[in-house]
Structure formats: structure tokens, C-alpha cells
Write a protein that holds these residues in place. Structure first.
Motif, PDB file in Angstrom:
ATOM      1  N   ILE A 287       0.821  -1.225   0.000  1.00 20.31           N
ATOM      2  CA  ILE A 287       0.000   0.000   0.000  1.00 20.31           C
ATOM      3  C   ILE A 287       0.854   1.273   0.000  1.00 20.31           C
ATOM      4  CG2 ILE A 287      -1.950  -1.141   1.122  1.00 20.31           C
ATOM      5  CD1 ILE A 287      -1.187   0.392   3.688  1.00 20.31           C
ATOM      6  N   SER A 288       2.163   1.152   0.114  1.00 19.42           N
ATOM      7  CA  SER A 288       3.021   2.337   0.167  1.00 19.42           C
ATOM      8  C   SER A 288       2.899   3.247  -1.053  1.00 19.42           C
ATOM      9  CB  SER A 288       4.477   1.934   0.403  1.00 19.42           C
ATOM     10  OG  SER A 288       4.990   1.220  -0.683  1.00 19.42           O
ATOM     11  N   PRO A 289       2.690   2.720  -2.279  1.00 19.26           N
ATOM     12  CA  PRO A 289       2.532   3.648  -3.417  1.00 19.26           C
ATOM     13  C   PRO A 289       1.321   4.559  -3.306  1.00 19.26           C
ATOM     14  CG  PRO A 289       3.042   1.454  -4.218  1.00 19.26           C
ATOM     15  CD  PRO A 289       2.776   1.339  -2.747  1.00 19.26           C
ATOM     16  N   ILE A 290       0.322   4.162  -2.528  1.00 21.02           N
ATOM     17  CA  ILE A 290      -0.850   5.024  -2.345  1.00 21.02           C
ATOM     18  C   ILE A 290      -0.405   6.356  -1.753  1.00 21.02           C
ATOM     19  CG2 ILE A 290      -3.003   5.335  -1.046  1.00 21.02           C
ATOM     20  CD1 ILE A 290      -3.382   2.272  -1.248  1.00 21.02           C
ATOM     21  N   PHE A 291       0.481   6.284  -0.768  1.00 20.79           N
ATOM     22  CA  PHE A 291       0.930   7.500  -0.087  1.00 20.79           C
ATOM     23  C   PHE A 291       2.125   8.145  -0.787  1.00 20.79           C
ATOM     24  CE2 PHE A 291      -0.974   4.623   2.993  1.00 20.79           C
ATOM     25  CZ  PHE A 291      -1.999   5.418   3.460  1.00 20.79           C
ATOM     26  N   GLY A 292       3.049   7.334  -1.259  1.00 20.22           N
ATOM     27  CA  GLY A 292       4.294   7.864  -1.818  1.00 20.22           C
ATOM     28  C   GLY A 292       4.212   8.298  -3.261  1.00 20.22           C
ATOM     29  N   VAL A 293       3.234   7.783  -4.014  1.00 19.56           N
ATOM     30  CA  VAL A 293       3.138   8.130  -5.431  1.00 19.56           C
ATOM     31  C   VAL A 293       1.825   8.861  -5.703  1.00 19.56           C
ATOM     32  CG1 VAL A 293       3.098   7.234  -7.793  1.00 19.56           C
ATOM     33  CG2 VAL A 293       4.579   6.158  -6.110  1.00 19.56           C
ATOM     34  N   TRP A 294       0.720   8.214  -5.465  1.00 25.55           N
ATOM     35  CA  TRP A 294      -0.568   8.781  -5.858  1.00 25.55           C
ATOM     36  C   TRP A 294      -0.958  10.013  -5.044  1.00 25.55           C
ATOM     37  CZ3 TRP A 294      -2.464   3.170  -5.457  1.00 25.55           C
ATOM     38  CH2 TRP A 294      -2.110   2.476  -6.611  1.00 25.55           C
ATOM     39  N   LEU A 295      -0.962   9.900  -3.724  1.00 27.74           N
ATOM     40  CA  LEU A 295      -1.391  11.035  -2.906  1.00 27.74           C
ATOM     41  C   LEU A 295      -0.395  12.187  -2.943  1.00 27.74           C
ATOM     42  CD1 LEU A 295      -3.010   9.304   0.204  1.00 27.74           C
ATOM     43  CD2 LEU A 295      -4.134  10.417  -1.714  1.00 27.74           C
ATOM     44  N   SER A 296       0.899  11.883  -3.041  1.00 27.01           N
ATOM     45  CA  SER A 296       1.874  12.980  -3.119  1.00 27.01           C
ATOM     46  C   SER A 296       1.700  13.763  -4.414  1.00 27.01           C
ATOM     47  CB  SER A 296       3.300  12.446  -2.989  1.00 27.01           C
ATOM     48  OG  SER A 296       3.628  11.607  -4.060  1.00 27.01           O
TER      49      SER A 296
ATOM     50  N   GLY B  28       8.114   0.329  -8.869  1.00 27.42           N
ATOM     51  CA  GLY B  28       9.450   0.726  -8.445  1.00 27.42           C
ATOM     52  C   GLY B  28       9.484   1.138  -6.981  1.00 27.42           C
ATOM     53  N   TYR B  29       8.424   1.776  -6.530  1.00 28.78           N
ATOM     54  CA  TYR B  29       8.317   2.193  -5.132  1.00 28.78           C
ATOM     55  C   TYR B  29       8.315   0.973  -4.222  1.00 28.78           C
ATOM     56  CZ  TYR B  29       7.096   5.854  -1.771  1.00 28.78           C
ATOM     57  OH  TYR B  29       7.118   6.768  -0.751  1.00 28.78           O
ATOM     58  N   ILE B  30       7.579  -0.056  -4.621  1.00 28.21           N
ATOM     59  CA  ILE B  30       7.520  -1.290  -3.835  1.00 28.21           C
ATOM     60  C   ILE B  30       8.871  -2.001  -3.862  1.00 28.21           C
ATOM     61  CG2 ILE B  30       6.466  -3.588  -3.700  1.00 28.21           C
ATOM     62  CD1 ILE B  30       3.874  -2.247  -4.768  1.00 28.21           C
ATOM     63  N   VAL B  31       9.489  -2.089  -5.039  1.00 26.67           N
ATOM     64  CA  VAL B  31      10.800  -2.749  -5.162  1.00 26.67           C
ATOM     65  C   VAL B  31      11.838  -2.022  -4.300  1.00 26.67           C
ATOM     66  CG1 VAL B  31      12.687  -3.254  -6.761  1.00 26.67           C
ATOM     67  CG2 VAL B  31      10.330  -3.736  -7.419  1.00 26.67           C
ATOM     68  N   ALA B  32      11.850  -0.699  -4.331  1.00 26.36           N
ATOM     69  CA  ALA B  32      12.791   0.067  -3.512  1.00 26.36           C
ATOM     70  C   ALA B  32      12.540  -0.191  -2.033  1.00 26.36           C
ATOM     71  CB  ALA B  32      12.674   1.560  -3.829  1.00 26.36           C
ATOM     72  N   GLY B  33      11.285  -0.317  -1.640  1.00 23.81           N
ATOM     73  CA  GLY B  33      10.954  -0.632  -0.251  1.00 23.81           C
ATOM     74  C   GLY B  33      11.434  -2.010   0.161  1.00 23.81           C
ATOM     75  N   VAL B  34      11.265  -2.987  -0.718  1.00 21.25           N
ATOM     76  CA  VAL B  34      11.723  -4.352  -0.421  1.00 21.25           C
ATOM     77  C   VAL B  34      13.242  -4.374  -0.277  1.00 21.25           C
ATOM     78  CG1 VAL B  34      11.938  -6.682  -1.384  1.00 21.25           C
ATOM     79  CG2 VAL B  34       9.746  -5.496  -1.480  1.00 21.25           C
ATOM     80  N   ILE B  35      13.938  -3.692  -1.170  1.00 23.27           N
ATOM     81  CA  ILE B  35      15.397  -3.658  -1.099  1.00 23.27           C
ATOM     82  C   ILE B  35      15.848  -2.943   0.181  1.00 23.27           C
ATOM     83  CG2 ILE B  35      17.478  -2.698  -2.176  1.00 23.27           C
ATOM     84  CD1 ILE B  35      16.119  -3.293  -4.886  1.00 23.27           C
ATOM     85  N   GLY B  36      15.226  -1.844   0.508  1.00 25.29           N
ATOM     86  CA  GLY B  36      15.569  -1.127   1.731  1.00 25.29           C
ATOM     87  C   GLY B  36      15.314  -1.954   2.973  1.00 25.29           C
ATOM     88  N   PHE B  37      14.188  -2.640   3.027  1.00 28.03           N
ATOM     89  CA  PHE B  37      13.871  -3.490   4.173  1.00 28.03           C
ATOM     90  C   PHE B  37      14.847  -4.658   4.276  1.00 28.03           C
ATOM     91  CE2 PHE B  37      11.529  -7.044   6.116  1.00 28.03           C
ATOM     92  CZ  PHE B  37      11.391  -6.502   7.386  1.00 28.03           C
ATOM     93  N   THR B  38      15.212  -5.233   3.143  1.00 25.98           N
ATOM     94  CA  THR B  38      16.170  -6.345   3.142  1.00 25.98           C
ATOM     95  C   THR B  38      17.530  -5.889   3.668  1.00 25.98           C
ATOM     96  OG1 THR B  38      15.022  -7.332   1.261  1.00 25.98           O
ATOM     97  CG2 THR B  38      17.267  -8.091   1.700  1.00 25.98           C
ATOM     98  N   ILE B  39      17.977  -4.725   3.240  1.00 28.18           N
ATOM     99  CA  ILE B  39      19.253  -4.189   3.737  1.00 28.18           C
ATOM    100  C   ILE B  39      19.170  -3.957   5.246  1.00 28.18           C
ATOM    101  CG2 ILE B  39      20.773  -2.168   3.692  1.00 28.18           C
ATOM    102  CD1 ILE B  39      20.138  -2.000   0.662  1.00 28.18           C
ATOM    103  N   PHE B  40      18.045  -3.415   5.697  1.00 25.93           N
ATOM    104  CA  PHE B  40      17.840  -3.193   7.127  1.00 25.93           C
ATOM    105  C   PHE B  40      17.916  -4.504   7.901  1.00 25.93           C
ATOM    106  CE2 PHE B  40      14.867  -3.141  10.711  1.00 25.93           C
ATOM    107  CZ  PHE B  40      15.445  -2.151  11.496  1.00 25.93           C
ATOM    108  N   LEU B  41      17.246  -5.537   7.412  1.00 25.14           N
ATOM    109  CA  LEU B  41      17.275  -6.842   8.088  1.00 25.14           C
ATOM    110  C   LEU B  41      18.685  -7.421   8.115  1.00 25.14           C
ATOM    111  CD1 LEU B  41      14.131  -8.906   7.038  1.00 25.14           C
ATOM    112  CD2 LEU B  41      14.717  -8.000   9.262  1.00 25.14           C
ATOM    113  N   LEU B  42      19.388  -7.361   6.998  1.00 23.64           N
ATOM    114  CA  LEU B  42      20.750  -7.893   6.953  1.00 23.64           C
ATOM    115  C   LEU B  42      21.666  -7.175   7.942  1.00 23.64           C
ATOM    116  CD1 LEU B  42      21.227  -8.397   3.108  1.00 23.64           C
ATOM    117  CD2 LEU B  42      20.989 -10.178   4.850  1.00 23.64           C
TER     118      LEU B  42
END
Length: 94
Positions: free
Chosen positions: A16-25, A66-80
Motif C-alpha cells: 500500500i506504500s505507493p498510495i501515499f508515496g506516489v498517488w497522494l503525493s 518501483g516504489y515497492i521494489v525500492a521498499g523491499v530492497i531497503g527493508f532487506t538491507i535493514f534486516l541484513l
């Protein structure tokens, strides 16, 4: 390891992050504060853009995906990093 419940919650938030980061912005005309500063100082964005994902987008993908992919990559880096520091800290304290 991360619990199943937390993984489900994180997945839902990523979806749901693109709702706030792409559409609503776009709807309200939001821009990052540093973008305003750069514009005021007449800086070229390529001079200070060091991130691999400009504006959380992935070249060749729609902005929402792309917003979702960037979020997944960021979360993965955080977990690692979290697991790495937890294991390094655990070894030193033992």
C-alpha cells in the motif's frame, strides 16, 4: 528469524506504500523539502544524487512498482544489517 505475522504486516505496508508515496503525493503536489532547497540554490540534481533509486523508482518499471521494489530492497538491507550487528554483538558479549 522474523515472525510470520510481522512479515505479513510488512508485506501489506509495502503493497500500500505507493498510495501515499506516489498517488497522494502527486495529488497534493508534495515535493521533498531538499528538492525545494536545491531549486532555491539552483543546484543540478545530478551533482548530489548518490542514491541508486532516484525518487524511489526503478528504471524501466512503473513508479508504483518501483516504489515497492525500492521498499523491499531497503527493508532487506535493514534486516541484513540488524542480523549482522546482532550476531557480532552477541559474539563479543559471550
Amino acid at each position: 528469524m522474523i515472525g510470520k505475522r510481522y512479515l505479513i504486516i510488512i508485506t501489506i505496508l509495502l503493497l500500500i506504500s505507493p498510495i501515499f508515496g506516489v498517488w497522494l503525493s502527486d495529488l497534493v503536489g508534495y515535493a521533498e523539502p531538499l528538492d525545494h532547497v536545491a531549486e532555491t540554490l539552483q543546484l543540478n540534481e545530478s551533482e548530489f544524487n548518490w542514491t541508486p533509486f532516484k525518487d524511489y523508482t526503478v528504471p524501466g518499471l512503473p513508479d508504483e512498482v518501483g516504489y515497492i521494489v525500492a521498499g523491499v530492497i531497503g527493508f532487506t538491507i535493514f534486516l541484513l544489517l540488524t542480523y549482522t550487528f546482532a550476531h557480532v554483538g552477541g559474539r563479543k558479549s559471550s
